[in-house]
Design a protein around this motif. Structure first.
Motif, short mmCIF file in Angstrom:
data_model
loop_
_atom_site.label_atom_id
_atom_site.label_comp_id
_atom_site.label_asym_id
_atom_site.label_seq_id
_atom_site.Cartn_x
_atom_site.Cartn_y
_atom_site.Cartn_z
N ALA A 13 -3.13 -15.20 7.19
CA ALA A 13 -4.49 -14.79 6.84
C ALA A 13 -4.52 -13.65 5.84
CB ALA A 13 -5.25 -14.39 8.11
N ASN A 38 -3.20 -15.79 -3.01
CA ASN A 38 -4.42 -16.19 -2.30
C ASN A 38 -4.77 -17.60 -2.72
OD1 ASN A 38 -4.86 -13.66 -1.05
ND2 ASN A 38 -5.73 -12.86 -2.96
N PRO A 44 -9.06 -20.61 3.19
CA PRO A 44 -8.51 -19.45 2.46
C PRO A 44 -7.36 -18.82 3.24
CG PRO A 44 -10.91 -19.34 2.58
CD PRO A 44 -10.48 -20.44 3.52
N HIS A 45 -6.24 -18.69 2.59
CA HIS A 45 -5.10 -18.05 3.24
C HIS A 45 -4.12 -17.56 2.18
CE1 HIS A 45 -3.41 -22.08 2.57
NE2 HIS A 45 -2.20 -21.54 2.69
N VAL A 46 -3.03 -16.95 2.65
CA VAL A 46 -2.03 -16.40 1.74
C VAL A 46 -0.79 -17.29 1.79
CG1 VAL A 46 -0.60 -14.41 1.20
CG2 VAL A 46 -2.91 -14.08 2.11
N LEU A 114 -6.12 0.79 -14.85
CA LEU A 114 -7.47 0.28 -14.63
C LEU A 114 -8.47 1.15 -15.39
CD1 LEU A 114 -8.46 -2.05 -12.67
CD2 LEU A 114 -9.38 -0.22 -11.28
N LEU A 134 1.89 -7.60 -10.32
CA LEU A 134 1.25 -8.92 -10.39
C LEU A 134 1.83 -9.73 -11.53
CD1 LEU A 134 -2.46 -7.72 -10.04
CD2 LEU A 134 -0.95 -8.51 -8.21
N VAL A 145 -3.90 3.16 -11.19
CA VAL A 145 -5.19 3.85 -11.24
C VAL A 145 -4.94 5.35 -11.30
CG1 VAL A 145 -6.54 2.10 -10.03
CG2 VAL A 145 -5.35 3.86 -8.72
N PHE A 155 -2.51 0.33 -8.12
CA PHE A 155 -3.86 -0.05 -7.73
C PHE A 155 -3.94 -0.33 -6.24
CE2 PHE A 155 -6.78 -3.52 -6.73
CZ PHE A 155 -7.99 -2.98 -7.13
N GLU A 156 -2.97 -1.06 -5.77
CA GLU A 156 -3.04 -1.48 -4.36
C GLU A 156 -2.58 -0.35 -3.44
OE1 GLU A 156 -1.48 -4.89 -1.26
OE2 GLU A 156 -1.17 -5.23 -3.40
N VAL A 157 -3.45 -0.03 -2.50
CA VAL A 157 -3.17 1.00 -1.51
C VAL A 157 -2.35 0.38 -0.39
CG1 VAL A 157 -4.29 2.55 0.14
CG2 VAL A 157 -5.33 2.16 -2.09
#
Lengths: 167, 571
Positions: A13, A38, A44-46, A114, A134, A145, A155-157
């Motif tokens: 998920a 995604n 919807p799943h990973v 960003l 990515l 960021v 960007f991703e926390v």
């Protein structure tokens, strides 16, 4: 040795669940790149993709999720999308690094900020020990960021509760 | 005042002929045969211009040709023809209490603070969920009724923060009445994404969301409640509200689904830890795309810009793409107050939320909470509604009409924006926010913008100084072929006005010249402390809001106001 792009879907998920599975099951093979994707169908799943030397085997994907797994592999193969969890050099991206160091130590090919500003080679990145570049437009790219103190951060926390904290 | 609507009047069948300019030509629920000759002619013009929906557009979501032709125009802009003498009421439609699983305060705590900070109306919106549907929705009502009596100067609505099936959260507002709880409870029980296990992205869950809006419309039509409305909350936070879902809500029930938060709450969340703040993303916007996110949204959408949501902050972005279709869709700004930064209260001891549907009353906890990211209602974010009367009905009418502007930190005292036939300086003339100015082709049209500047300090003890006002204009291009489009390439900042220092007011005019094709415009302003070129380039927005720095965005130093649009429709 040729590289193959394998797709896998276990219906995870979230990214955290998918990463948890990777941490426990991915073979330790040099040069391997593993991504999360995604995907919208059948729900919807990973899904996961792995670029690895020929001969690396992954578990079977349930027939219902085979199309999702194939889509993940295709995206990775074409370098159009994917969020890399395992890639060459990831283990050395800890603490605070300059942009130049990050590019030098890892398979990350490009950094962007960003909001459109540029990242100078000597700009400092607080990696938070969690760097998930990515696949975008053919390159492995890390989106940064601005953060407090004039520094940059991915960007991703990181997940505030580490995915393997229960174990 | 002197608003002619009786309290029980049903807007869906309102064809108010008191206004100078009839909307009947736009109301496709009225057949051509029942129109006056002038309106038949006007409708013909609109049809020819592609601005009226096909006949089938009346009932089918997604088939409306141009939303300026859907029936809601009669409602949204019937009142919008009135100008002058609105009483502007400040409010907040997104507030949590001890009846939310992540809340703490009494209803009275919020109302008392909101009043002290200058609010006229508040909506209590505890989270939907199994416990709330079973217990909380009933038990909060006596507290709200008591607050209405104890604080008669405040309008206190009972609402709900709906877990929209397949999407984000949203505010539901109902008009007070005998069946307000009954309707809210039935709605939550049958249509809440959490209660129904329907949060993930799927066609079935999207349909359930529409069914929920249909239920509210029916509850209004059947007079179970005299009014009901919906606004989407923090729409970009996790990428869950896809463009087609937003269009779907609006088109299914254009009198119920009215807009989204232009700015989310939690505005204190990015105060740095070095200043004893939580050091998080402003608005607690710090997510990344997940499996249920709309895949085409860029990473930029997951962060705030000058405190505003990307959908609103981006000139030529998602909000503009709706306005360019002619869809009335309004923005608001709220506190989303759960726990207030530096407040010393804590949840009541020995609380059992699951058993009681509430936490016990808060207690004094001695130490200030430095992890909370919220302000009290009215303390920082305000939604100003132009109301023609002082009651619940007229606040809801003003919200529906889009006679709304929003500000942060008390940036300005008042705002009056009107589209006018050029030269008209009648104090009661022109078309106010949310309205449509209909003029013959070739008529010269201008906008007048009158601002009363802040004349007293805000709640951070700063006197806000407005530096600049931007005028944004976009062509109305009719229904989007792609329901997931989120760009409006013909929208841009057309001019900016510098604000002279040391004055009490600032007035600006801008001429659109002789108009021949439909367009809309909107206005925003800023203290000018932070800006950067917009996401679509400096030619579109040279000095737009700046990306908020995670953990380093002091909200008091970056103030903006945004106004809702006005359309100009030549025929």
């Amino acid at each position: 040795m040729s590289t193959v792009h394998l797709g896998l879907s276990l219906g995870h998920a979230t990214d955290a669940e998918a990463e948890h599975w990777l941490a426990a099951h991915l073979p330790a093979v040099p040069g391997l790149v593993a991504c999360t994707h995604n995907v919208p169908a059948p729900y919807p799943h990973v899904a996961l993709s792995v670029a690895a030397p020929d001969g690396v085997a992954l578990p079977e994907t349930d027939p219902d999720l085979r199309a999702a797994a194939d889509e993940a592999a295709a995206r990775h193969r074409a370098h159009v999308s994917g969020r890399a969890v395992v890639y060459p050099g990831v283990e050395s991206l800890t603490g605070t690094l300059t942009v130049a160091d990050l590019l030098d130590r890892s398979a990350i090919e490009r950094v962007t900020v960003l909001g459109g500003t540029d990242a100078a080679p000597d700009a400092l990145i607080e990696t938070r020990d969690f760097v998930r570049p990515l696949l975008r437009a053919g390159k492995l790219e890390l989106v940064l960021v601005p953060i407090v103190g004039g520094r940059l951060a991915p960007f991703e926390v990181p997940n505030p509760t580490p995915c393997c904290a229960d174990h | 005042m002197g608003h002619g609507h009786p309290h029980t009047h049903d807007h869906s069948h309102d064809h108010d002929h008191d206004h100078g300019s009839t909307p009947d030509a736009l109301d496709l629920s009225i057949p051509d045969s029942e129109l006056s000759p002038a309106d038949v002619s006007r409708r013909g013009f609109l049809r020819g211009a592609g601005l009226l929906g096909a006949a089938a557009g009346l009932t089918g979501a997604g088939t409306a040709g141009g939303v300026l032709g859907t029936p809601d125009i009669a409602v949204a802009h019937g009142g919008g023809q009135r100008t002058g003498d609105f009483s502007w009421k400040a409010g907040d439609h997104h507030i949590h209490t001890q009846y939310s699983s992540d809340g703490k305060y009494r209803v009275a705590d919020h109302v008392q603070h909101g009043l002290a900070y200058g609010l006229d109306w508040l909506v209590i919106t505890d989270h939907g969920g199994a416990t709330h549907a079973k217990i909380g929705v009933d038990k909060v009502n006596p507290d709200i009724v008591a607050a209405r009596e104890k604080f008669p100067e405040a309008l206190v609505f009972q609402g709900l923060e709906w877990n929209i099936p397949a999407a984000e959260h949203g505010t539901i507002i109902v008009h007070p009445g005998k069946k307000e709880v009954e309707v809210l409870k039935e709605f939550e029980t049958n249509y809440d994404g959490s209660v129904k296990g329907a949060s993930s992205q799927s066609a079935a869950n999207e349909t359930l969301a529409i069914a929920g809006l249909n239920f509210l419309a029916a509850a209004k039509k059947n007079r179970r409640v005299s009014d009901a409305m919906f606004f989407a909350n923090h729409p970009s936070r996790k990428g869950l509200d896809s463009p087609h879902e937003i269009r779907g809500w609006r088109d299914a029930q254009p009198e119920i689904a009215l807009g989204f938060e232009g700015a989310p709450g939690h505005q204190a969340a990015a105060i740095p830890t070095s200043a004893f703040g939580p050091g998080a993303g402003r608005g607690f916007y710090d997510s990344s795309p997940g499996a249920d996110s709309f895949p085409a949204y860029p990473l930029e959408s997951y962060r705030t810009w000058g405190g505003f949501d990307w959908m609103t902050a981006t000139v030529g972005g998602l909000w503009d793409s709706l306005l360019a279709e002619g869809k009335p869709w309004w923005i608001t700004a709220n506190s989303d107050s759960h726990s207030v930064l530096w407040d010393t209260s804590i949840r009541g001891a020995n609380s059992d939320f699951n058993a009681n549907g509430r936490y016990n009353d808060p207690q004094h906890g001695v130490k200030p909470d430095v992890t909370a990211g919220d302000f009290w209602p009215g303390f920082y974010s305000r939604t100003h509604v132009g109301a023609a009367g002082d009651d619940y009905r007229h606040v809801m009418d003003g919200l529906r009409a889009g006679r709304v502007w929003v500000d942060h930190g008390g940036l300005i005292k008042s705002l009056d924006v009107r589209a006018r036939v050029q030269g008209d300086r009648n104090r009661r003339g022109g078309t106010p926010l949310g309205g449509v100015l209909k003029v013959r082709k070739g008529t010269a049209v201008e906008v007048t913008i009158d601002v009363e500047l802040a004349d007293k300090p805000n709640w951070a003890q700063l006197l806000p100084v407005l530096a600049r006002v931007d005028l944004i204009q976009g062509a109305v291009t009719g229904a989007a072929a792609d329901r997931d489009v989120f760009t409006a390439p013909k929208t841009r900042v057309v001019t900016s006005f510098e604000v002279a220092k040391g004055k009490k007011t600032a007035s600006f005019t801008y001429s659109f010249g002789r108009v021949s094709s439909p367009f809309y415009f909107r206005v925003r302003g800023t203290d000018g402390n932070f800006s950067q070129p917009g996401l679509y380039g400096a030619a579109v927005d040279p000095t737009g809001p700046k990306l908020d720095v995670v953990g380093d965005a002091d909200p008091w130093l970056d103030l903006w106001f945004y106004a809702n649009p006005i359309w100009v429709l030549p025929y």
